[in-house]
Design a protein around this motif. Sequence first.
Motif, PDB file in Angstrom:
ATOM      1  N   LEU A 123     -54.786 -69.420  -2.758  1.00 36.51           N
ATOM      2  CA  LEU A 123     -54.442 -69.698  -1.368  1.00 36.51           C
ATOM      3  C   LEU A 123     -53.038 -70.753  -1.898  1.00 36.51           C
ATOM      4  CD1 LEU A 123     -57.182 -71.048   0.289  1.00 36.51           C
ATOM      5  CD2 LEU A 123     -55.917 -69.168   0.824  1.00 36.51           C
ATOM      6  N   GLY A 124     -52.775 -71.087  -2.845  1.00 38.39           N
ATOM      7  CA  GLY A 124     -51.542 -72.191  -2.962  1.00 38.39           C
ATOM      8  C   GLY A 124     -52.199 -73.566  -3.531  1.00 38.39           C
ATOM      9  N   SER A 125     -51.220 -74.192  -4.082  1.00 41.89           N
ATOM     10  CA  SER A 125     -51.471 -75.359  -4.422  1.00 41.89           C
ATOM     11  C   SER A 125     -51.739 -76.529  -3.314  1.00 41.89           C
ATOM     12  CB  SER A 125     -50.570 -76.131  -5.490  1.00 41.89           C
ATOM     13  OG  SER A 125     -49.291 -76.160  -5.071  1.00 41.89           O
ATOM     14  N   GLY A 126     -50.979 -76.049  -2.179  1.00 42.53           N
ATOM     15  CA  GLY A 126     -51.013 -77.301  -0.917  1.00 42.53           C
ATOM     16  C   GLY A 126     -52.335 -76.936  -0.101  1.00 42.53           C
ATOM     17  N   SER A 127     -53.165 -76.324  -0.473  1.00 38.31           N
ATOM     18  CA  SER A 127     -54.443 -75.957   0.119  1.00 38.31           C
ATOM     19  C   SER A 127     -55.326 -77.506   0.247  1.00 38.31           C
ATOM     20  CB  SER A 127     -55.487 -74.934  -0.526  1.00 38.31           C
ATOM     21  OG  SER A 127     -54.701 -73.840  -0.663  1.00 38.31           O
ATOM     22  N   THR A 128     -55.802 -77.600   1.285  1.00 38.67           N
ATOM     23  CA  THR A 128     -56.840 -78.609   1.623  1.00 38.67           C
ATOM     24  C   THR A 128     -58.344 -78.329   1.681  1.00 38.67           C
ATOM     25  OG1 THR A 128     -56.626 -78.437   3.933  1.00 38.67           O
ATOM     26  CG2 THR A 128     -55.027 -79.955   2.947  1.00 38.67           C
ATOM     27  N   GLN A 129     -59.049 -79.268   0.941  1.00 37.97           N
ATOM     28  CA  GLN A 129     -60.490 -79.070   0.676  1.00 37.97           C
ATOM     29  C   GLN A 129     -61.186 -79.355   2.171  1.00 37.97           C
ATOM     30  OE1 GLN A 129     -62.141 -80.637  -2.810  1.00 37.97           O
ATOM     31  NE2 GLN A 129     -64.314 -79.503  -2.265  1.00 37.97           N
ATOM     32  N   GLY A 130     -62.225 -78.913   2.690  1.00 31.71           N
ATOM     33  CA  GLY A 130     -62.863 -79.285   4.011  1.00 31.71           C
ATOM     34  C   GLY A 130     -64.296 -79.700   3.651  1.00 31.71           C
ATOM     35  N   ARG A 131     -65.184 -79.443   4.641  1.00 28.30           N
ATOM     36  CA  ARG A 131     -66.513 -79.862   4.468  1.00 28.30           C
ATOM     37  C   ARG A 131     -67.201 -78.817   3.635  1.00 28.30           C
ATOM     38  NH1 ARG A 131     -68.755 -83.105   9.627  1.00 28.30           N
ATOM     39  NH2 ARG A 131     -66.843 -84.240   9.989  1.00 28.30           N
ATOM     40  N   ALA A 132     -68.451 -78.925   3.209  1.00 25.36           N
ATOM     41  CA  ALA A 132     -69.165 -77.995   2.473  1.00 25.36           C
ATOM     42  C   ALA A 132     -70.080 -77.422   3.571  1.00 25.36           C
ATOM     43  CB  ALA A 132     -70.134 -78.602   1.685  1.00 25.36           C
ATOM     44  N   ARG A 133     -70.197 -76.227   3.526  1.00 23.58           N
ATOM     45  CA  ARG A 133     -71.217 -75.412   4.435  1.00 23.58           C
ATOM     46  C   ARG A 133     -72.251 -74.432   3.751  1.00 23.58           C
ATOM     47  NH1 ARG A 133     -67.614 -71.977   8.720  1.00 23.58           N
ATOM     48  NH2 ARG A 133     -69.654 -71.595   9.439  1.00 23.58           N
ATOM     49  N   GLN A 134     -73.402 -74.586   4.692  1.00 24.99           N
ATOM     50  CA  GLN A 134     -74.307 -73.793   4.003  1.00 24.99           C
ATOM     51  C   GLN A 134     -74.493 -72.383   4.502  1.00 24.99           C
ATOM     52  OE1 GLN A 134     -76.299 -75.479   1.743  1.00 24.99           O
ATOM     53  NE2 GLN A 134     -77.936 -73.803   1.438  1.00 24.99           N
ATOM     54  N   LEU A 135     -74.250 -71.317   3.920  1.00 24.33           N
ATOM     55  CA  LEU A 135     -74.234 -70.092   4.167  1.00 24.33           C
ATOM     56  C   LEU A 135     -74.926 -69.020   3.177  1.00 24.33           C
ATOM     57  CD1 LEU A 135     -70.514 -69.903   4.843  1.00 24.33           C
ATOM     58  CD2 LEU A 135     -72.136 -69.527   6.706  1.00 24.33           C
ATOM     59  N   ALA A 136     -75.930 -68.152   3.804  1.00 27.47           N
ATOM     60  CA  ALA A 136     -76.618 -67.206   2.943  1.00 27.47           C
ATOM     61  C   ALA A 136     -77.304 -67.849   1.917  1.00 27.47           C
ATOM     62  CB  ALA A 136     -75.724 -66.255   2.495  1.00 27.47           C
ATOM     63  N   GLY A 137     -77.892 -69.148   1.835  1.00 27.62           N
ATOM     64  CA  GLY A 137     -78.746 -69.883   0.909  1.00 27.62           C
ATOM     65  C   GLY A 137     -77.864 -70.371  -0.185  1.00 27.62           C
ATOM     66  N   ARG A 138     -76.708 -70.583   0.023  1.00 25.46           N
ATOM     67  CA  ARG A 138     -75.663 -71.387  -0.997  1.00 25.46           C
ATOM     68  C   ARG A 138     -74.841 -72.058  -0.188  1.00 25.46           C
ATOM     69  NH1 ARG A 138     -76.194 -66.137  -2.657  1.00 25.46           N
ATOM     70  NH2 ARG A 138     -76.855 -65.942  -4.949  1.00 25.46           N
ATOM     71  N   THR A 139     -74.569 -73.483  -0.952  1.00 22.83           N
ATOM     72  CA  THR A 139     -73.635 -74.278  -0.413  1.00 22.83           C
ATOM     73  C   THR A 139     -72.085 -73.818  -0.711  1.00 22.83           C
ATOM     74  OG1 THR A 139     -75.344 -76.071  -0.508  1.00 22.83           O
ATOM     75  CG2 THR A 139     -72.714 -76.812  -0.500  1.00 22.83           C
ATOM     76  N   TRP A 140     -71.163 -73.649   0.001  1.00 21.07           N
ATOM     77  CA  TRP A 140     -69.918 -73.015  -0.054  1.00 21.07           C
ATOM     78  C   TRP A 140     -68.951 -74.221   0.485  1.00 21.07           C
ATOM     79  CZ3 TRP A 140     -68.751 -68.022  -1.482  1.00 21.07           C
ATOM     80  CH2 TRP A 140     -69.572 -67.216  -1.652  1.00 21.07           C
ATOM     81  N   GLN A 141     -68.020 -74.327  -0.380  1.00 18.96           N
ATOM     82  CA  GLN A 141     -66.781 -75.222  -0.276  1.00 18.96           C
ATOM     83  C   GLN A 141     -65.893 -74.426   0.552  1.00 18.96           C
ATOM     84  OE1 GLN A 141     -66.694 -78.676  -0.949  1.00 18.96           O
ATOM     85  NE2 GLN A 141     -65.294 -78.690   0.638  1.00 18.96           N
ATOM     86  N   THR A 142     -65.361 -75.312   1.663  1.00 22.09           N
ATOM     87  CA  THR A 142     -64.161 -74.708   2.276  1.00 22.09           C
ATOM     88  C   THR A 142     -62.865 -75.270   2.158  1.00 22.09           C
ATOM     89  OG1 THR A 142     -64.330 -76.655   4.070  1.00 22.09           O
ATOM     90  CG2 THR A 142     -65.854 -74.651   4.333  1.00 22.09           C
ATOM     91  N   TRP A 143     -61.835 -74.472   2.127  1.00 24.62           N
ATOM     92  CA  TRP A 143     -60.393 -74.513   1.917  1.00 24.62           C
ATOM     93  C   TRP A 143     -59.639 -74.021   2.980  1.00 24.62           C
ATOM     94  CZ3 TRP A 143     -59.883 -77.443  -2.573  1.00 24.62           C
ATOM     95  CH2 TRP A 143     -60.749 -77.395  -3.288  1.00 24.62           C
ATOM     96  N   ARG A 144     -58.470 -74.408   3.182  1.00 24.45           N
ATOM     97  CA  ARG A 144     -57.625 -73.700   4.242  1.00 24.45           C
ATOM     98  C   ARG A 144     -56.043 -74.103   3.841  1.00 24.45           C
ATOM     99  NH1 ARG A 144     -59.782 -73.220   9.097  1.00 24.45           N
ATOM    100  NH2 ARG A 144     -61.709 -74.279   9.420  1.00 24.45           N
ATOM    101  N   ASP A 145     -55.108 -73.430   3.895  1.00 21.30           N
ATOM    102  CA  ASP A 145     -53.833 -73.556   3.576  1.00 21.30           C
ATOM    103  C   ASP A 145     -52.807 -73.432   4.763  1.00 21.30           C
ATOM    104  OD1 ASP A 145     -53.265 -70.991   4.041  1.00 21.30           O
ATOM    105  OD2 ASP A 145     -52.096 -70.526   2.137  1.00 21.30           O
ATOM    106  N   GLY A 146     -53.471 -73.485   5.779  1.00 21.44           N
ATOM    107  CA  GLY A 146     -52.684 -73.305   7.103  1.00 21.44           C
ATOM    108  C   GLY A 146     -52.772 -71.945   7.743  1.00 21.44           C
ATOM    109  N   SER A 147     -52.670 -70.998   7.011  1.00 20.86           N
ATOM    110  CA  SER A 147     -52.651 -69.428   7.309  1.00 20.86           C
ATOM    111  C   SER A 147     -53.784 -68.629   6.758  1.00 20.86           C
ATOM    112  CB  SER A 147     -51.452 -68.731   7.003  1.00 20.86           C
ATOM    113  OG  SER A 147     -51.228 -68.774   5.791  1.00 20.86           O
TER     114      SER A 147
END
Length: 184
Positions: A123-147
Amino acid sequence: MVSSAPSAGKPGRYERSSNGLVGAMVILVLVILAFVGFRALFRGNQDDPVPTVAYRGAVTQARQDGALAPAPEPMPSGWRATSVRYQAGKRATWHLGLLTGGGGYVGIEEAHARATKLVDAYLGSGSTQGRARQLAGRTWQTWRDGSAYALTWTGGGRTVFVGGKAGEKAVVELVGVLGFGGTG
């Protein structure tokens, strides 16, 4: 007296003119355009710039070797695999690239690496970390870089990265149908 008519033994001479040359060129161009038009209208299978690949064999091999090899089970309707890589070994890596029905890209990566390392790589070093989400029985960390959007999950020393420019909905849909081998 000299006769101007050709004699019986000699062929007649063709008179060349610029009008004849232009006429021949026009006819040649029309024939070429007709051929190109015909080919465009009746051409069968147009080559797809991104071919579909068979990935199930690689999934089976990777899982037999102990990798998680996350892959869609089942593949979302209209989606297709376009790239697959498995590098065996103590620090095995796995990649599966997919195109959604709308043509967006989502990739799956598995590696013995920190989540931030995979996020920076894809995604690139400028990505921001968001909230954790519970999906399919696992806790996933969210990330965004704008696009692009990504989810990461770490378990057993391995990190799984699912992300791409297809958008959050496509990434979440894919995570919902991921099957894991190995110890996942």
